[in-house]
Design a protein around this motif. Structure first.
Motif, PDB file in Angstrom:
ATOM      1  N   LEU A 239       0.849  -1.186   0.000  1.00 20.59           N
ATOM      2  CA  LEU A 239       0.000   0.000   0.000  1.00 20.59           C
ATOM      3  C   LEU A 239       0.886   1.238   0.000  1.00 20.59           C
ATOM      4  O   LEU A 239       1.763   1.382   0.850  1.00 20.59           O
ATOM      5  CB  LEU A 239      -0.884   0.011   1.247  1.00 20.59           C
ATOM      6  N   ILE A 240       0.675   2.127  -0.960  1.00 15.31           N
ATOM      7  CA  ILE A 240       1.345   3.427  -0.969  1.00 15.31           C
ATOM      8  C   ILE A 240       0.319   4.448  -0.492  1.00 15.31           C
ATOM      9  O   ILE A 240      -0.674   4.699  -1.173  1.00 15.31           O
ATOM     10  CB  ILE A 240       1.859   3.803  -2.365  1.00 15.31           C
ATOM     11  N   THR A 241       0.542   5.004   0.686  1.00 18.87           N
ATOM     12  CA  THR A 241      -0.461   5.863   1.304  1.00 18.87           C
ATOM     13  C   THR A 241       0.094   7.241   1.625  1.00 18.87           C
ATOM     14  O   THR A 241       1.261   7.378   1.999  1.00 18.87           O
ATOM     15  CB  THR A 241      -1.018   5.212   2.587  1.00 18.87           C
ATOM     16  N   GLN A 242      -0.749   8.242   1.493  1.00 14.18           N
ATOM     17  CA  GLN A 242      -0.407   9.591   1.924  1.00 14.18           C
ATOM     18  C   GLN A 242      -0.952   9.872   3.320  1.00 14.18           C
ATOM     19  O   GLN A 242      -0.696  10.929   3.887  1.00 14.18           O
ATOM     20  CB  GLN A 242      -0.974  10.619   0.937  1.00 14.18           C
ATOM     21  N   GLN A 243      -1.663   8.909   3.877  1.00 10.12           N
ATOM     22  CA  GLN A 243      -2.315   9.098   5.168  1.00 10.12           C
ATOM     23  C   GLN A 243      -1.360   8.904   6.336  1.00 10.12           C
ATOM     24  O   GLN A 243      -1.459   9.571   7.373  1.00 10.12           O
ATOM     25  CB  GLN A 243      -3.487   8.120   5.278  1.00 10.12           C
TER      26      GLN A 243
END
Length: 366
Positions: free
Chosen positions: A181-185
Motif C-alpha cells: 500500500l502506498i499511502t499519503q495518510q
C-alpha cells in the motif's frame, strides 16, 4: 570483557541438535539462555549469560514511559563444515551505536557486542536450525532502566541478546510476490526525528498503518516522505526496483530511512552483480509520480525489498489510497529478483565467495 556463565544444568538444556523438520516460523522459538549486561555510573558491568527468563523492571523504568529502547536484527548460519558463521555482524553493532546516539543512550564498544553475541551463539549450538533457508536470528537490544518520571535521558541501561531459530520472515517466502500500500495518510518518520534509528517507537508507530494496509489486502506499507513526493522505505525493509536497462535502484538514504545492512551490502557488490546478473546497484531520489508512471509503462520490470529478516522479498503489486492498482511486470516474482535472493542467501550460507570479513566463524569456547 569477562562473562559470567550461569548456565542451566545439562539435564535442563537442549541435549541434541534441533530436528531438521522443526516447525520454526519466524521469531517464535527461544533458546535456553540470554546475555545480559548493565550500564551504571558511566560503564558497562556484570556481563552474564543466564537462563532465558522474564526481566525485572521497575514500574517507573524510563523505557516503559519515554521509549528509550533500541534493537538490532542479525543472522547466523550453520555452514557445510558444521561451524556457525555470522554475516556482517559488525555492521549491526555499529548501527546499534548509531541508534543509541540518536536516542541519547550510551554506546557499547563493537568488540564487546561481538564477544557477547558470539559467546551466546557458542553456548546455544544445538539450537542452530539446519532446514533450507533457516538461520539463527539474533536480537540484541538496549533499554533504559532508571525508575524516574522526569523526561530526560536515563542514567542506567540494560543490554541484552536473545536468539531465535527461525525460518522465512514472510510466510509466503519467495513463492509469491507481495502487495504494498502506498499511502499519503501515514508517515513513518520526518526529518530531524528518529527515522534512521532502529528504535522500538518507530515500529509501534507503524502498527496502525500496517493494520490499514491489511484491511485493503496489502502485505505492507511503502512509505512516502512527509511531502508525499518521494519513496522512502517499507516498514520492515528497504525498497528497490529494477529497470529495463538493468539498474537496481534503492532510494537515497536520509535521516528518515533506516539503512538496511542488506541494502548496504548490495550497493557494495557492484562488480559481482554486474557480472552475475547484469545488474548495476544505484541510489536515487525517487519521485512517486515517476515511479508509478514507470511501473505502468513497463520501464520498471521488477521490484522488492531488502532486509535482514526478509533478506530479499518480491513486490508485484501496489495499491493507492484511492484504490488504484499498479502491477509490476506480470505481478509474479521477477527472474532477477529470484536470482538475487538466491545469490545473497548463498553468500550468507558460504556457498558463494563473500568479501573479506563478511562471514566470521563463531569460536568454540564452551
Amino acid at each position: 570483557m569477562n562473562i559470567d556463565y550461569q548456565l542451566l544444568s545439562p539435564q535442563q538444556r537442549r541435549s541434541e541438535p534441533l530436528a531438521k523438520d522443526t516447525d520454526l516460523g519466524f521469531g517464535l522459538l527461544r533458546t535456553d539462555h540470554i546475555f545480559l549486561m548493565d550500564y551504571q555510573n558511566g560503564e558497562w558491568i556484570n556481563a552474564r549469560i543466564v537462563p532465558y527468563q522474564n526481566l525485572q523492571l521497575a514500574p517507573g523504568a524510563m523505557a516503559l514511559h519515554y521509549g528509550q529502547s533500541i534493537f538490532e536484527g542479525a543472522k547466523a548460519f550453520l555452514h557445510q563444515d558444521n561451524e556457525i558463521y555470522t554475516f556482517r555482524l559488525d555492521k549491526n553493532c555499529e548501527r546499534l551505536n548509531q541508534s543509541a546516539e540518536i536516542l541519547s543512550m550510551p554506546s557499547l564498544d563493537v568488540d564487546m557486542q561481538l564477544q557477547a553475541i558470539n559467546a551466546l551463539l557458542d553456548v546455544e549450538r544445538l539450537w542452530m536450525p539446519t532446514a533450507t533457508g533457516a538461520s539463527m536470528y539474533i536480537r540484541p537490544f538496549m533499554f533504559a532502566t532508571d525508575d524516574s518520571l522526569s523526561v530526560k535521558p536515563s542514567n542506567s541501561y540494560t543490554f541484552a541478546v536473545m536468539l531465535s531459530p527461525s525460518g522465512a520472515y514472510y510466510a509466503k517466502g519467495m513463492s509469491k510476490s507481495l502487495k504494498l500500500l502506498i499511502t499519503q495518510q501515514y508517515h513513518r518518520a520526518v526529518s530531524g526525528g528518529t527515522g534512521a534509528a532502529k528504535a522500538a517507537g518507530n515500529y509501534a508507530a507503524s502498527l496502525r498503518a500496517q493494520q490499514h494496509a491489511s484491511s485493503v489486502g496489502a502485505d505492507q506499507v511503502l512509505y512516502l516522505d512527509a511531502s508525499n513526493q518521494y519513496l522512502e522505505e517499507v516498514g520492515a525493509m528497504n525498497h528497490f526496483h529494477i529497470t529495463r536497462s538493468g539498474e537496481l535502484v534503492i532510494p537515497e538514504f536520509t535521516d528518515t530511512i533506516l539503512k538496511s545492512i542488506t541494502s548496504q551490502s548490495i550497493l557494495s557488490l557492484t562488480n559481482e552483480l554486474k557480472s552475475l546478473l547484469d545488474l548495476t546497484p544505484v541510489q536515487k531520489k525517487i519521485s512517486i509520480k515517476q515511479f508509478l508512471a514507470d511501473v505502468q509503462s513497463g520501464e520498471i520490470t521488477e521490484a522488492g525489498g531488502f532486509g535482514t529478516a526478509a533478506v530479499t522479498a518480491s513486490v508485484g503489486h501496489y495499491i493507492l489510497d484511492n484504490g488504484e492498482h499498479y502491477t509490476v511486470g506480470n505481478g509474479e516474482i521477477g527472474e532477477k529478483t529470484q536470482k538475487l535472493c538466491q545469490y545473497y542467501s548463498e553468500l550468507q550460507q558460504g556457498k558463494q565467495a563473500a568479501p573479506n570479513n563478511w562471514l566470521v566463524r563463531v569460536e568454540r569456547i564452551n
